[in-house]
Design a protein around this motif. Structure first.
Motif, PDB file in Angstrom:
ATOM      1  N   VAL A  97       0.837  -1.205   0.000  1.00  0.00           N
ATOM      2  CA  VAL A  97       0.000   0.000   0.000  1.00  0.00           C
ATOM      3  C   VAL A  97       0.867   1.248   0.000  1.00  0.00           C
ATOM      4  O   VAL A  97       0.608   2.214  -0.738  1.00  0.00           O
ATOM      5  N   ASN A  98       1.928   1.264   0.807  1.00  0.00           N
ATOM      6  CA  ASN A  98       2.803   2.431   0.876  1.00  0.00           C
ATOM      7  C   ASN A  98       3.553   2.640  -0.431  1.00  0.00           C
ATOM      8  O   ASN A  98       3.712   3.776  -0.903  1.00  0.00           O
ATOM      9  N   GLN A  99       4.049   1.560  -1.039  1.00  0.00           N
ATOM     10  CA  GLN A  99       4.772   1.678  -2.304  1.00  0.00           C
ATOM     11  C   GLN A  99       3.880   2.233  -3.402  1.00  0.00           C
ATOM     12  O   GLN A  99       4.263   3.145  -4.139  1.00  0.00           O
ATOM     13  N   LYS A 100       2.701   1.671  -3.520  1.00  0.00           N
ATOM     14  CA  LYS A 100       1.778   2.115  -4.575  1.00  0.00           C
ATOM     15  C   LYS A 100       1.494   3.607  -4.465  1.00  0.00           C
ATOM     16  O   LYS A 100       1.549   4.338  -5.465  1.00  0.00           O
ATOM     17  N   ASN A 101       1.205   4.092  -3.269  1.00  0.00           N
ATOM     18  CA  ASN A 101       0.859   5.494  -3.100  1.00  0.00           C
ATOM     19  C   ASN A 101       2.090   6.394  -3.101  1.00  0.00           C
ATOM     20  O   ASN A 101       1.970   7.582  -3.425  1.00  0.00           O
ATOM     21  N   SER A 102       3.251   5.872  -2.761  1.00  0.00           N
ATOM     22  CA  SER A 102       4.469   6.666  -2.867  1.00  0.00           C
ATOM     23  C   SER A 102       4.819   6.924  -4.327  1.00  0.00           C
ATOM     24  O   SER A 102       5.265   8.024  -4.688  1.00  0.00           O
ATOM     25  N   TRP A 103       4.614   5.912  -5.183  1.00  0.00           N
ATOM     26  CA  TRP A 103       4.840   6.125  -6.610  1.00  0.00           C
ATOM     27  C   TRP A 103       3.791   7.064  -7.197  1.00  0.00           C
ATOM     28  O   TRP A 103       4.080   7.859  -8.095  1.00  0.00           O
ATOM     29  N   ALA A 104       2.560   6.974  -6.713  1.00  0.00           N
ATOM     30  CA  ALA A 104       1.502   7.830  -7.249  1.00  0.00           C
ATOM     31  C   ALA A 104       1.630   9.266  -6.761  1.00  0.00           C
ATOM     32  O   ALA A 104       1.384  10.217  -7.516  1.00  0.00           O
ATOM     33  N   LEU A 161       3.767  19.509   8.911  1.00  0.00           N
ATOM     34  CA  LEU A 161       4.116  18.105   8.765  1.00  0.00           C
ATOM     35  C   LEU A 161       3.199  17.416   7.756  1.00  0.00           C
ATOM     36  O   LEU A 161       3.601  16.471   7.075  1.00  0.00           O
ATOM     37  N   TYR A 162       1.981  17.908   7.650  1.00  0.00           N
ATOM     38  CA  TYR A 162       1.001  17.356   6.710  1.00  0.00           C
ATOM     39  C   TYR A 162       0.842  18.317   5.534  1.00  0.00           C
ATOM     40  O   TYR A 162      -0.219  18.908   5.331  1.00  0.00           O
ATOM     41  N   ASP A 163       1.915  18.499   4.753  1.00  0.00           N
ATOM     42  CA  ASP A 163       1.828  19.379   3.599  1.00  0.00           C
ATOM     43  C   ASP A 163       0.963  18.747   2.509  1.00  0.00           C
ATOM     44  O   ASP A 163       0.419  17.647   2.677  1.00  0.00           O
ATOM     45  N   LEU A 164       0.815  19.428   1.386  1.00  0.00           N
ATOM     46  CA  LEU A 164      -0.109  18.965   0.351  1.00  0.00           C
ATOM     47  C   LEU A 164       0.271  17.593  -0.177  1.00  0.00           C
ATOM     48  O   LEU A 164      -0.592  16.720  -0.335  1.00  0.00           O
ATOM     49  N   LYS A 165       1.528  17.362  -0.449  1.00  0.00           N
ATOM     50  CA  LYS A 165       1.936  16.084  -1.038  1.00  0.00           C
ATOM     51  C   LYS A 165       1.732  14.927  -0.057  1.00  0.00           C
ATOM     52  O   LYS A 165       1.266  13.855  -0.432  1.00  0.00           O
ATOM     53  N   ARG A 166       2.064  15.147   1.203  1.00  0.00           N
ATOM     54  CA  ARG A 166       1.856  14.091   2.195  1.00  0.00           C
ATOM     55  C   ARG A 166       0.359  13.858   2.420  1.00  0.00           C
ATOM     56  O   ARG A 166      -0.078  12.719   2.624  1.00  0.00           O
ATOM     57  N   SER A 167      -0.426  14.924   2.386  1.00  0.00           N
ATOM     58  CA  SER A 167      -1.873  14.769   2.561  1.00  0.00           C
ATOM     59  C   SER A 167      -2.473  13.946   1.426  1.00  0.00           C
ATOM     60  O   SER A 167      -3.351  13.103   1.657  1.00  0.00           O
ATOM     61  N   LEU A 168      -2.011  14.164   0.208  1.00  0.00           N
ATOM     62  CA  LEU A 168      -2.493  13.368  -0.922  1.00  0.00           C
ATOM     63  C   LEU A 168      -2.112  11.899  -0.753  1.00  0.00           C
ATOM     64  O   LEU A 168      -2.914  10.998  -1.029  1.00  0.00           O
ATOM     65  N   ARG A 169      -0.879  11.642  -0.315  1.00  0.00           N
ATOM     66  CA  ARG A 169      -0.450  10.247  -0.146  1.00  0.00           C
ATOM     67  C   ARG A 169      -1.241   9.559   0.966  1.00  0.00           C
ATOM     68  O   ARG A 169      -1.635   8.400   0.828  1.00  0.00           O
ATOM     69  N   LEU A 170      -1.503  10.257   2.054  1.00  0.00           N
ATOM     70  CA  LEU A 170      -2.294   9.660   3.129  1.00  0.00           C
ATOM     71  C   LEU A 170      -3.733   9.403   2.681  1.00  0.00           C
ATOM     72  O   LEU A 170      -4.350   8.417   3.100  1.00  0.00           O
ATOM     73  N   SER A 171      -4.268  10.270   1.823  1.00  0.00           N
ATOM     74  CA  SER A 171      -5.604  10.020   1.283  1.00  0.00           C
ATOM     75  C   SER A 171      -5.606   8.766   0.417  1.00  0.00           C
ATOM     76  O   SER A 171      -6.535   7.955   0.485  1.00  0.00           O
ATOM     77  N   GLY A 172      -4.566   8.585  -0.415  1.00  0.00           N
ATOM     78  CA  GLY A 172      -4.485   7.385  -1.233  1.00  0.00           C
ATOM     79  C   GLY A 172      -4.417   6.124  -0.393  1.00  0.00           C
ATOM     80  O   GLY A 172      -5.061   5.114  -0.710  1.00  0.00           O
ATOM     81  N   GLN A 173      -3.646   6.152   0.689  1.00  0.00           N
ATOM     82  CA  GLN A 173      -3.586   4.997   1.582  1.00  0.00           C
ATOM     83  C   GLN A 173      -4.941   4.744   2.243  1.00  0.00           C
ATOM     84  O   GLN A 173      -5.332   3.591   2.442  1.00  0.00           O
ATOM     85  N   ALA A 174      -5.655   5.812   2.569  1.00  0.00           N
ATOM     86  CA  ALA A 174      -6.977   5.651   3.176  1.00  0.00           C
ATOM     87  C   ALA A 174      -7.956   5.018   2.197  1.00  0.00           C
ATOM     88  O   ALA A 174      -8.813   4.229   2.597  1.00  0.00           O
ATOM     89  N   TRP A 175      -7.853   5.337   0.910  1.00  0.00           N
ATOM     90  CA  TRP A 175      -8.753   4.739  -0.076  1.00  0.00           C
ATOM     91  C   TRP A 175      -8.507   3.236  -0.207  1.00  0.00           C
ATOM     92  O   TRP A 175      -9.420   2.481  -0.510  1.00  0.00           O
ATOM     93  N   ASP A 176      -7.271   2.802   0.031  1.00  0.00           N
ATOM     94  CA  ASP A 176      -6.965   1.372  -0.011  1.00  0.00           C
ATOM     95  C   ASP A 176      -7.437   0.659   1.246  1.00  0.00           C
ATOM     96  O   ASP A 176      -7.968  -0.448   1.173  1.00  0.00           O
ATOM     97  N   VAL A 177      -7.230   1.260   2.411  1.00  0.00           N
ATOM     98  CA  VAL A 177      -7.460   0.588   3.690  1.00  0.00           C
ATOM     99  C   VAL A 177      -8.853   0.899   4.248  1.00  0.00           C
ATOM    100  O   VAL A 177      -9.575  -0.004   4.677  1.00  0.00           O
ATOM    101  N   ASP A 178      -9.232   2.178   4.270  1.00  0.00           N
ATOM    102  CA  ASP A 178     -10.528   2.573   4.832  1.00  0.00           C
ATOM    103  C   ASP A 178     -11.643   2.626   3.799  1.00  0.00           C
ATOM    104  O   ASP A 178     -12.815   2.575   4.150  1.00  0.00           O
ATOM    105  N   GLY A 179     -11.294   2.786   2.556  1.00  0.00           N
ATOM    106  CA  GLY A 179     -12.296   2.902   1.497  1.00  0.00           C
ATOM    107  C   GLY A 179     -12.523   4.320   1.058  1.00  0.00           C
ATOM    108  O   GLY A 179     -12.755   4.577  -0.121  1.00  0.00           O
ATOM    109  N   ASP A 180     -12.487   5.292   1.964  1.00  0.00           N
ATOM    110  CA  ASP A 180     -12.708   6.682   1.600  1.00  0.00           C
ATOM    111  C   ASP A 180     -12.208   7.590   2.704  1.00  0.00           C
ATOM    112  O   ASP A 180     -11.823   7.135   3.784  1.00  0.00           O
ATOM    113  N   ASP A 181     -12.219   8.883   2.436  1.00  0.00           N
ATOM    114  CA  ASP A 181     -11.956   9.905   3.437  1.00  0.00           C
ATOM    115  C   ASP A 181     -12.609  11.195   2.964  1.00  0.00           C
ATOM    116  O   ASP A 181     -13.075  11.299   1.826  1.00  0.00           O
ATOM    117  N   ALA A 182     -12.666  12.186   3.844  1.00  0.00           N
ATOM    118  CA  ALA A 182     -13.332  13.449   3.531  1.00  0.00           C
ATOM    119  C   ALA A 182     -12.343  14.591   3.652  1.00  0.00           C
ATOM    120  O   ALA A 182     -11.459  14.585   4.513  1.00  0.00           O
TER     121      ALA A 182
END
Length: 532
Positions: free
Chosen positions: A74-81, A119-140
């Motif tokens: 999950v981390n690799q996929k979203n780090s590349w994205a 610490l949660y800049d735009l790029k990190r926020s996007l990556r955390l959202s991508g991980q949430a879509w894999d694990v949680d299904g969605d986020d707001a």
């Protein structure tokens, strides 16, 4: 009465039937028993309701945190994205304003866009959202601002959306699938999502820290997920499709590790009269383990005849004592696992489980790759990355548009009144996965010659944006020209063109100076007979 040990949905429809219909695999039933195919409802929202989501996210989060292969994938996929690119590049016509807005986005908005700090800049926020879509299904994501009017965004996990988030409900009430009171009175609801007559999201119910709820309009809220079904109302975790496989792999890994530790510690078993160990050693009896009360054949032992197993902890392992009826013996435990067939079975399970989240086994175990299949695996992985980037691009575009609009309104940047010109921005995306970078660059040069690609596409493949490269090259060329002029002025014998060649040589072969033009000489002499 409900049988002991079974778990069913406690959320019922108006007709009294449970909402849950087992659309996705769930550990709520016996994994060793035959799993029947359940009857499903007519729509996905019925088959995957609030209770299913709460249970699914609970297990998926545990699996993501506990299984290294899953977490790494999950981390690799979203780090590349969502890598180190995603900078904003202005594509409008007002170049001077674009430079000012670019500086505002890069130095102010992107680092501090999240209400939780830099610490949660735009790029990190996007990556955390991508991980949430894999694990949680969605986020707001909610569009908000600081006390000074600076544009900011707030992110909420899927567990903070809807009535299943827990706590005391407040504000407008949701009863019977509709909202009572407030600006959304009478609107349909599903698991915290407020819908219009076309099942389009018009609002979200967000749980606050104190347990109350806030209904937010979709005008300033974004629910991010990747749809799997055309009629779903919330995101479904990608991990959920292989949930039981991950649990099986976790169990197998635990059992193998336990066996490997025993094999490494050279465990011994002793056959002695009565199975007696030395005084003070541990004895497992029926009170400790009820499963040893039955002998093979179904005979139950009672009283003092119940079997016992004694073991002794020794340096580096354990010793087990068995009753040998005077035929005393001692031997080492023969451990034959993990067998190659066991390893292949584990690999097969892992491959299928990783495929459910859009990743490949070869990207975690590089020893299993060979040249031709690796190229195909690389293309498949890039396709999965592009799918995730397309979802992230929508959210990125909304964040940048909001930052620009709010920045102009509050005076952080000057205004641009030319239609949609201030909102013409494009990101630079991270580079793509590549098997052989040298061959790919050679092929790119040939494609450029044939007109089969463009500088924008080739810059994109390497994680840059064409405008960024052009701006850097323009600055570098200006510096080269200035240095070449200085060299020529200080050393007139060095021509300007030669100075440029000395500063930067584009060809592996040295550039030869141009040949001097031939000097015009006297015309030809008179021809035969003295005539010209």
């Amino acid at each position: 009465a409900r049988p002991i040990g079974t778990r069913q949905s406690s959320i019922l429809k108006p007709n009294g039937q449970p909402v849950s219909y087992f659309l996705y695999p769930s550990p709520r039933h016996n994994l060793r028993a035959y799993k029947p195919r359940y009857w499903l409802g007519a729509d996905t929202k019925t088959n995957f309701g609030e209770y299913d989501r709460w249970e699914a996210v609970n297990y998926c989060r545990q699996l993501y945190a506990q299984i290294d292969a899953l977490g790494a994938a999950v981390n690799q996929k979203n780090s590349w994205a969502f890598g180190d690119a995603w900078d904003a590049h202005y594509t409008g016509s007002n170049v001077k304003w674009g430079e000012e807005a670019s500086e505002f986005l890069k130095l102010q908005f992107f680092p501090m866009c999240n209400v939780r700090g830099e610490l949660y800049d735009l790029k990190r926020s996007l990556r955390l959202s991508g991980q949430a879509w894999d694990v949680d299904g969605d986020d707001a994501m909610l569009l908000t601002q600081s006390e000074s009017g600076f544009p900011q965004v707030a992110f909420y996990p899927g567990t903070r959306i809807g009535p299943s988030a827990g706590g005391t409900r407040g504000g407008a009430k949701m009863e019977g699938g509709t909202v009572e009171g407030g600006p959304f009175a009478g609107a349909k609801t599903f698991d915290g999502v407020i819908l219009d007559r076309n099942n389009r999201m018009i609002g979200l119910r967000i749980a606050k820290e104190d347990g109350t709820y806030q209904d937010v309009s979709s005008y300033s809220a974004d629910l991010g997920y990747e749809p799997t079904w055309v009629d779903q109302g919330r995101g479904i975790p990608l991990v959920l499709r292989s949930e039981l496989r991950w649990m099986n792999l976790q169990d197998i890994d635990e059992f193998l590790q336990r066996g490997m530790k025993r094999a490494a510690s050279i465990g011994l078993k002793f056959k002695t009269v009565g199975g007696e160990a030395k005084m003070g050693n541990q004895v497992i009896t029926v009170e400790d383990d009820l499963s040893i009360t039955n002998l093979p054949g179904g005979t139950n032992l009672v009283g003092t005849d119940k079997p016992r197993l004694a073991y002794e902890e020794i340096e580096g392992g354990e010793a087990y004592y068995f009753d040998a009826s005077a035929n005393e013996d001692v031997e080492a435990l023969d451990y034959k696992n993990p067998h190659p067939n066991t390893e292949k079975f584990i690999e097969r399970l892992t491959r299928g489980a990783l495929a459910s989240i859009g990743w490949l086994y070869e990207l975690l175990d590089l020893t299993s790759t060979v040249r031709a299949p690796t190229r195909l695996a690389c293309d498949i992985a890039n396709q999965s990355i592009w799918d995730r980037q397309s979802s992230g691009y929508r959210r990125w575009k909304r964040m940048v548009t909001y930052g620009i609009a709010k920045g102009m309104k509050e005076g952080f940047i000057s205004r641009n009144e030319v239609g949609i010109d201030p909102y013409l921005w494009e990101p630079g995306l991270p580079k793509v996965l590549s098997v052989d970078a040298g061959n790919d660059l050679a092929a790119a040069r040939e494609d450029l010659k044939m007109g089969m690609t463009s500088h924008r596409i080739e810059a994109q493949k390497r994680g840059y944006h064409r405008k960024e490269i052009e701006a850097d090259r323009l600055s570098e060329v200006r510096d080269l020209v200035a240095m070449a002029k200085q060299i020529h002025s200080e050393s007139p014998e060095v021509p300007f063109e030669r100075a440029m060649d000395l500063l930067e040589q584009r060809s592996p072969n040295p550039v030869m100076p141009p040949k001097p033009a031939p000097v015009a000489g006297p015309g030809p002499g008179p021809g035969p007979g003295g005539k010209a």
